[in-house]
Design a protein around this motif. Structure first.
Motif, PDB file in Angstrom:
ATOM      1  N   TYR A 162       0.853  -1.190   0.000  1.00 44.75           N
ATOM      2  CA  TYR A 162       0.000   0.000   0.000  1.00 44.75           C
ATOM      3  C   TYR A 162       0.887   1.237   0.000  1.00 44.75           C
ATOM      4  N   THR A 163       0.607   2.177  -0.882  1.00 44.39           N
ATOM      5  CA  THR A 163       1.324   3.440  -0.945  1.00 44.39           C
ATOM      6  C   THR A 163       0.312   4.571  -0.915  1.00 44.39           C
ATOM      7  N   GLY A 164       0.451   5.453   0.050  1.00 41.11           N
ATOM      8  CA  GLY A 164      -0.433   6.603   0.165  1.00 41.11           C
ATOM      9  C   GLY A 164       0.374   7.872   0.338  1.00 41.11           C
ATOM     10  N   GLU A 165      -0.173   8.992  -0.106  1.00 46.32           N
ATOM     11  CA  GLU A 165       0.582  10.238  -0.019  1.00 46.32           C
ATOM     12  C   GLU A 165      -0.355  11.436  -0.003  1.00 46.32           C
ATOM     13  N   VAL A 166       0.071  12.471   0.713  1.00 40.39           N
ATOM     14  CA  VAL A 166      -0.565  13.772   0.660  1.00 40.39           C
ATOM     15  C   VAL A 166       0.387  14.696  -0.074  1.00 40.39           C
ATOM     16  N   ARG A 221      -3.253  26.037  -6.972  1.00 43.26           N
ATOM     17  CA  ARG A 221      -2.916  25.748  -5.584  1.00 43.26           C
ATOM     18  C   ARG A 221      -3.960  24.824  -4.981  1.00 43.26           C
ATOM     19  N   GLY A 222      -3.508  23.797  -4.261  1.00 43.28           N
ATOM     20  CA  GLY A 222      -4.431  22.879  -3.636  1.00 43.28           C
ATOM     21  C   GLY A 222      -3.706  21.706  -3.013  1.00 43.28           C
ATOM     22  N   VAL A 223      -4.443  20.878  -2.277  1.00 45.30           N
ATOM     23  CA  VAL A 223      -3.902  19.706  -1.586  1.00 45.30           C
ATOM     24  C   VAL A 223      -4.743  18.492  -1.951  1.00 45.30           C
ATOM     25  N   ILE A 224      -4.090  17.355  -2.150  1.00 46.28           N
ATOM     26  CA  ILE A 224      -4.815  16.118  -2.466  1.00 46.28           C
ATOM     27  C   ILE A 224      -4.239  14.965  -1.644  1.00 46.28           C
ATOM     28  N   TYR A 225      -5.029  13.906  -1.503  1.00 51.15           N
ATOM     29  CA  TYR A 225      -4.531  12.626  -0.993  1.00 51.15           C
ATOM     30  C   TYR A 225      -4.843  11.560  -2.034  1.00 51.15           C
ATOM     31  N   GLU A 226      -3.867  10.744  -2.343  1.00 50.15           N
ATOM     32  CA  GLU A 226      -4.067   9.653  -3.297  1.00 50.15           C
ATOM     33  C   GLU A 226      -3.342   8.416  -2.789  1.00 50.15           C
ATOM     34  N   HIS A 227      -3.768   7.254  -3.297  1.00 47.37           N
ATOM     35  CA  HIS A 227      -3.120   6.025  -2.856  1.00 47.37           C
ATOM     36  C   HIS A 227      -3.222   4.961  -3.934  1.00 47.37           C
ATOM     37  N   ILE A 285       5.052  20.149  -2.321  1.00 47.02           N
ATOM     38  CA  ILE A 285       5.573  19.361  -1.201  1.00 47.02           C
ATOM     39  C   ILE A 285       4.660  18.160  -0.989  1.00 47.02           C
ATOM     40  N   GLY A 286       5.225  17.097  -0.448  1.00 43.96           N
ATOM     41  CA  GLY A 286       4.435  15.899  -0.236  1.00 43.96           C
ATOM     42  C   GLY A 286       5.019  15.014   0.855  1.00 43.96           C
ATOM     43  N   LEU A 287       4.228  14.057   1.283  1.00 39.29           N
ATOM     44  CA  LEU A 287       4.665  13.066   2.264  1.00 39.29           C
ATOM     45  C   LEU A 287       4.043  11.738   1.864  1.00 39.29           C
TER      46      LEU A 287
END
Length: 499
Positions: free
Chosen positions: A114-118, A140-146, A491-493
């Motif tokens: 499993y790989t997830g990131e913001v 400009r914006g933020v997402i979460y995907e996996h 930027i991401g994590l």
């Protein structure tokens, strides 16, 4: 919006920083601990591989796989005698009470990841569908995907002892999340290499047979080209998609002649011969239209149509990778792709659209590429490796005529974190002048195209053999390649868990 993005990132950082005190282990199933060059694409049952039938299959499947003399520094006292504790085993669920070992003994290896990131775009961007109505198209914006990748490998010799060196492989993907590039930044490089059409899909399904003491292998079925061709092990650290299935291929073969790269595959045959450990030749013949992600959303169409054939050829030279070699390892590749469909030139398309000419076919499309992976320093746990890839395709029929990427990996330079990897890389996609002119003439663009450049800095922390955490920063110059596009800061994590 910018304040909101920063606050979300700060929250993510506050959650992540305490994890740095957790015990350190090996990467779940790394190609090499150093992310440096690895041998060429030998059959999965060859010595040193982690595929079914190899000596390392049990470790890859979730067994301990540890030599306690190799355990990294900084591990808590008392755990070295318990290699199957949570922080020592190679997968989160371990052996599942012996079930995983039982499957391996019967030839079946299952290792879901499993790989997830913001990810967030702090400024700039060429815009995307989520920002189509915003002033200036700034995304400009933020997402979460996996993504959840479930690979299954079957070693047929465990089922039929007479069936030597044969493997069946299948993997399914569950992809979810909007993706930052299509939603906000509007770049072609793709800020994430897990982004894709939201669905559950079958990706690969193939049979591989090794011959001549594993010096030859033939693979037949639904195959992803980017799992074997034009790969760089050093580049695999990075999150941006162009460091894997580079824009040199994906942008140059658009729908309906889509290449078989993540997350899709295509019916085909791959042939590999490696007569000696320092050299290999590999060739692949695939359906020339793997169909778009939306046209084949679950990956079960297996298209065999009249769209032509997509051919790959690659030769590789492996330095210091024979069993008794002791020097710095290196891998050097030269390759090409050819699509046999007859492609019209950009000039003739523009002339036909303007009513001043007719379409003119340039014939088959092609591209040439080179890959270099080289360790430049190795002492104890510390390794520095460098990679570079270069590609060229005719500007008369391709979107990207020149492509370059390159970068560094630094492994084990922080005391007590021998398996952490830091990296910095750059990729540049140069747009064809003929393509740019054609888009202007046809009214598809108001500004000319030049080039898109990506710089990425990342740090991958191994918290346990089955768990990694990876903060990431990307700066994209001229996203989409359209002159005047505002540079994007991303930027991401990311976190990855092997079950």
């Amino acid at each position: 919006m910018k304040k909101s993005i920063l606050s979300r990132v700060a929250i993510a950082a506050c959650v992540a920083l305490p994890l740095l005190s957790l015990p350190l282990g090996r990467a779940a199933t790394p190609a090499t601990p150093s992310y440096g060059p690895t041998p060429g694409p030998v059959p999965s049952s060859a010595p040193g591989a982690t595929g079914p039938g190899s000596d390392n299959a049990a470790a890859a499947a979730g067994g301990s796989g540890y030599d306690e003399s190799e355990l990294p520094a900084g591990m808590p006292a008392g755990l070295t005698s318990e290699p199957e504790t949570l922080w020592r085993r190679d997968s989160l669920f371990g052996d599942l009470g012996g079930a995983r070992d039982t499957l391996v003994n019967h030839g079946v290896t299952i290792s879901p990841v499993y790989t997830g990131e913001v990810m967030g775009n702090l400024s700039g961007g060429a815009g995307g569908y989520a920002t189509a109505n915003q002033n200036g198209g700034v995304g400009r914006g933020v997402i979460y995907e996996h993504s959840l990748n479930i690979p299954v490998d079957i070693d047929l010799v465990k089922i039929a002892p007479w069936w030597q060196d044969a493997t069946i492989h299948a993997n399914a993907l569950w992809i979810a999340g909007p993706g930052l590039s299509p939603s906000y930044t509007g770049d072609i490089s793709n800020t994430s290499n897990i982004q894709g059409y939201n669905t559950v899909r079958l990706q690969e399904l193939w049979y591989q047979q090794a011959l001549w003491e594993k010096r030859i292998s033939v693979k037949v079925g639904e195959i992803a080209a980017d799992s074997e061709f034009f790969t760089s092990d050093t580049a695999s650290l990075f999150i941006n998609g162009t460091f894997g299935a580079f824009t040199f291929l994906g942008s140059n073969l658009p729908d309906p002649y889509d290449p078989n790269v993540y997350p899709v595959a295509a019916p085909g045959v791959r042939f590999l011969v490696q007569p000696v450990s320092m050299f290999y030749f590999m060739s692949g013949v695939f359906s020339g239209n793997s169909e778009s992600q939306t046209a084949n959303p679950n990956g079960v169409a297996f298209p065999l149509n009249s769209g032509g054939l997509l051919l790959f050829n690659e030769v590789g030279f492996l330095v210091n990778q024979s069993p008794n070699d002791r020097g710095l390892q290196g891998t050097y590749k030269l390759g090409s792709f050819v699509h046999t469909h007859n492609f019209d030139s950009w000039d003739s398309q523009a002339a036909a659209a303007a009513g001043t000419g007719v379409l003119h076919s340039e014939g088959a499309d092609y591209g040439l590429y080179a890959v270099a992976d080289q360790q430049i320093y190795h002492e104890g746990a510390k390794t520095v490796s460098i990679f570079s890839r270069l590609g060229h395709a005719p500007n008369s029929t391709n979107v990207i005529d020149w492509y370059y990427d390159g970068g560094f990996n630094f492994t084990g330079f922080i005391p007590g974190r021998d398996y952490d990897v830091a990296g910095i890389a750059l990729a540049r996609s140069n747009f064809s002048g003929d393509y740019s002119d054609a888009q202007l003439v046809q009214g598809n663009a108001s500004q000319p195209y030049s080039a898109e450049t990506v710089v990425e800095a990342t740090y991958k922390m191994t918290l346990a053999p089955w768990w990694t955490l990876q903060p990431d920063f990307q700066y994209i110059f001229t996203p989409s390649g359209v002159e005047g596009s505002k540079n994007a800061a991303v930027i991401g994590l990311r976190t990855s868990v092997t079950f």
